[in-house]
Design a protein around this motif. Structure first.
Motif, short mmCIF file in Angstrom:
data_model
loop_
_atom_site.label_atom_id
_atom_site.label_comp_id
_atom_site.label_asym_id
_atom_site.label_seq_id
_atom_site.Cartn_x
_atom_site.Cartn_y
_atom_site.Cartn_z
N PRO A 43 93.72 -42.34 8.77
CA PRO A 43 94.24 -41.12 8.14
C PRO A 43 95.76 -41.17 8.07
N PHE A 44 96.35 -40.42 7.17
CA PHE A 44 97.80 -40.48 7.02
C PHE A 44 98.50 -39.66 8.09
N ILE A 45 97.73 -38.78 8.71
CA ILE A 45 98.34 -37.74 9.52
C ILE A 45 99.18 -38.31 10.65
N TYR A 46 100.26 -37.65 10.90
CA TYR A 46 101.33 -38.14 11.78
C TYR A 46 100.89 -38.45 13.20
#
Lengths: 49, 616
Positions: A43-46
């Motif tokens: 996922p891209f989430i930080y």
């Protein structure tokens, strides 16, 4: 084996033995995941990494 | 003692090699793989570092990784447990990734290093150490700095648990004094607004900062009332009711969208006044927190020096505000303030803290970063070989003064020049090693460079390079800013007053009005992200601006990174030549080789480069 040793020493230093059952269950689950060869989506989430 | 520092597996992988106190080489993996913010094991960067040091891995005493994966995993698990049943989807996505790869990071490192070096895993095993994320940032900020003692502030999204820290560095020791922990994070708050205003998290933050001056701070009260509680000492708590990053797959949630009246802007859609106002508002809040934290750091350490690192330290507008607050006599900011710099910090942390080596500060040295020129350089043979491969038409000019005069004349005529010289920069900024240069006096330069060279959004500002001794003639700045990390106002005498009609303009309409005698580098609020050029760290670039000054009476030029949007900054002569041919640059100078666009043979594109680089 070394991973388990390091994990135990981490839990000891951080006084987080209560995380152990969760990690064991997750590790067992992971065997299933690997066996099922499910795609791991990054996922891209930080904060996940 | 030779130490290899590493950052990897999250974003912006990098490798650094130090020999005792000296940095031998440092580079980000993206520059070699041509994939922006490449997070993979930095094999190419490591190989470069080892070759620059002239050694094999067997001669490296320690390998230090920049954070501790077990503690990160602990944070993930505890966050999910605290929020259960929320976060199930995120859990389902994240945990397999961890269980499959990231939890076994040490083993992955051993395998990769064994493959890379031909050594056995057992031989490498005892070399590997881990440093905490914010310890790495703090070490990267303090140890290369010119200070014997300093307050150290690190601000970023999140490491293991810590998102913000204040430490005190003295001699070879760093003591962490205060920390703010996840999910309360200034970096993540800024990223939430980056996401909401339609830019990419982890790379679009500097666009938000660049957009801010077009807006009005009309949302500041709303942000402070609903999203964040800021205390007098700069500590803060976020109201997690409005954020989704702790347990979801987005940064913000419906409550956030309802608060600001719409869903997030769609990426690449038109940027409206609302995004500009939001950008300005979050920038104002960020600056307030940065200054309060700096003040508290001063109070508890009593030091007259401040060191900054962490992704938020790349907020050069905030850094400029700290400077102007005069809280500290001296400020030093790590040029690779993001995670790439963590590799350097990890190496230094091991050298000074784990092995207790003495720290020396040479009074003649600006700092230990060597101007951040720590990457690869190219020999004339390499350059010739590349240019011949492309049948490029070039001139080799060995007389430096002739070469510099030729480039200076081209700049004076309004030409855009690709400038590839010496060692490549370490960190996100091009500092005159891999830069695109232009005439700062030209009113058309910003638009030309944005739309025809960089292929990026027209609102984005450009930074000036100025001879260090002339900085105060153009900018309200009286300290060195060699790493382009301080924003300062343009001097009032060189500003162009706005007409009555122009003063009434709003938002993006302000863009086309020249604001000063150096309009290409003057932002709409009369600010500029200044880079001072010093003879000792950047001699050829210094001489170029000197030559330009002789012709034009102006010692400021535009300096932007040598790349197009979404592309990592160029590294090799091949990268520079292809970037030159793909864009409307007029001239390319690689070391002593000059190339004119109009003399080049037709360039046939071998790949669809506009799709090759994912937009940032």
């Amino acid at each position: 084996m070394e991973f388990l040793k390091e994990l135990l020493s981490f839990l000891k230093v951080r006084k987080k033995f209560w995380l152990m059952p969760i990690i064991i269950v997750l590790l067992l689950l992971s065997v299933l995941i690997i066996l099922a060869e499910s795609a791991v989506i990054a996922p891209f989430i930080y904060t996940l990494f | 003692m030779i130490i290899l520092g590493l950052s990897a597996y999250y974003h912006d992988s990098a490798a650094v090699i130090i020999e005792n106190e000296t940095i031998i080489a440092a580079a980000q993996e993206e520059r070699f793989t041509r994939k922006k913010q490449d997070s993979r094991f930095p094999e190419k960067a490591i190989n470069y570092c080892l070759s620059a040091a002239g050694i094999g891995l067997d001669k490296v005493d320690r390998i230090v990784f920049y954070d501790k994966p077990f503690i990160k995993f602990e944070r993930l698990l505890e966050t999910y447990i605290a929020e259960v049943p929320r976060g199930l989807l995120s859990f389902w996505v994240a945990i397999p990734l961890w269980i499959k790869e990231k939890l076994f990071l040490k083993d992955s490192l051993l395998k990769e290093f064994a493959k890379l070096s031909g050594m056995s895993k057992a031989e490498i095993h005892d070399k590997i150490l881990f440093s905490e994320h914010h310890q790495s940032h703090a070490a990267s900020a303090f140890y290369p700095s010119p200070f014997q003692d300093a307050a150290i502030v690190t601000l970023d999204g999140v490491g293991e648990w810590t998102t913000t820290s204040i430490a005190y560095g003295n001699g070879n020791d760093i003591k962490i004094l205060k920390e703010i922990k996840f999910p309360h994070s200034l970096g993540l708050l800024y990223s939430a607004f980056t996401y909401y205003t339609g830019f990419k998290v982890n790379s679009g933050e500097y666009k938000v900062m660049g957009l801010a001056p077009y807006g009005e701070p009309i949302y500041v009260d709303q942000i402070k009332k609903h999203l964040i509680d800021i205390k007098k000492d700069g500590s803060f708590r976020l109201n997690m009711k409005y954020f989704n990053y702790a347990t979801g797959l987005t940064m913000t949630n419906n409550a956030f969208h309802k608060l600001f009246g719409s869903p997030p802007r769609k990426s690449e859609s038109i940027v409206t006044q609302k995004e500009m106002d939001l950008a300005r508002s979050i920038q104002v809040v960020t600056e307030e927190i940065m200054i309060k934290i700096a003040k508290y750091a001063k109070d508890i350490t009593g030091s007259k020096n401040l060191c900054l690192a962490g992704g938020v330290a790349l907020n050069c507008v905030g850094n400029g505000e700290i400077l102007r607050s005069k809280l500290f006599d001296n400020i030093w900011i790590q040029p690779a303030a993001g995670d790439a710099g963590g590799a350097l910090g990890a190496a230094y942390a091991a050298y000074y803290m784990e092995y207790d080596h003495a720290r020396t500060i040479s009074p003649s040295e600006r700092d230990k970063m060597q101007g951040a020129f720590l990457g690869p350089a190219n020999t004339p043979e390499e350059i010739k070989q590349t240019l011949d491969k492309y049948h490029a038409v070039y001139e080799e000019v060995t007389d430096e003064s002739v070469l510099l005069k030729t480039v200076a004349v081209a700049l004076d005529e309004g030409k855009v020049v690709g400038w590839h010289q010496g060692r490549m920069e370490f960190g996100p900024r091009a500092l005159g090693g891999r830069s695109i240069l232009g005439d700062a006096r030209s009113p058309a330069m910003q638009k030309k460079m944005n739309l025809k060279i960089k292929y990026r959004e027209s609102f984005r500002p450009f930074a000036p390079s100025v001879l260090a001794e002339d900085v105060s003639a153009y900018f309200q700045l009286d300290v060195p800013s060699p790493y382009m990390l301080l924003v300062a106002p343009v001097q009032i005498p060189i500003r162009i007053p706005l007409s009555k009609d122009e003063s009434g303009l709003f938002g993006i309409d302000k863009l086309n009005v020249p604001k000063s005698t150096i309009p290409a580098v003057t932002h709409v609020d009369y600010s500029a992200r200044v880079q001072t050029i010093h003879k000792d760290t950047n001699p050829r670039y210094y001489k170029l601006i000197e030559a330009f000054k002789k012709i034009s009476k102006c010692s400021v030029i535009v300096n932007t990174s040598f790349n197009v949007r979404g592309e990592p900054i160029v590294c090799s002569p091949q990268d520079s030549y292809t970037c030159f041919m793909r864009t409307e640059m007029d001239m390319l100078v690689i070391e002593n080789f000059i190339l004119y666009k109009d003399k080049q043979p037709e360039y046939t594109e071998t790949s669809n480069w506009q799709n090759e680089f994912e937009l940032d």
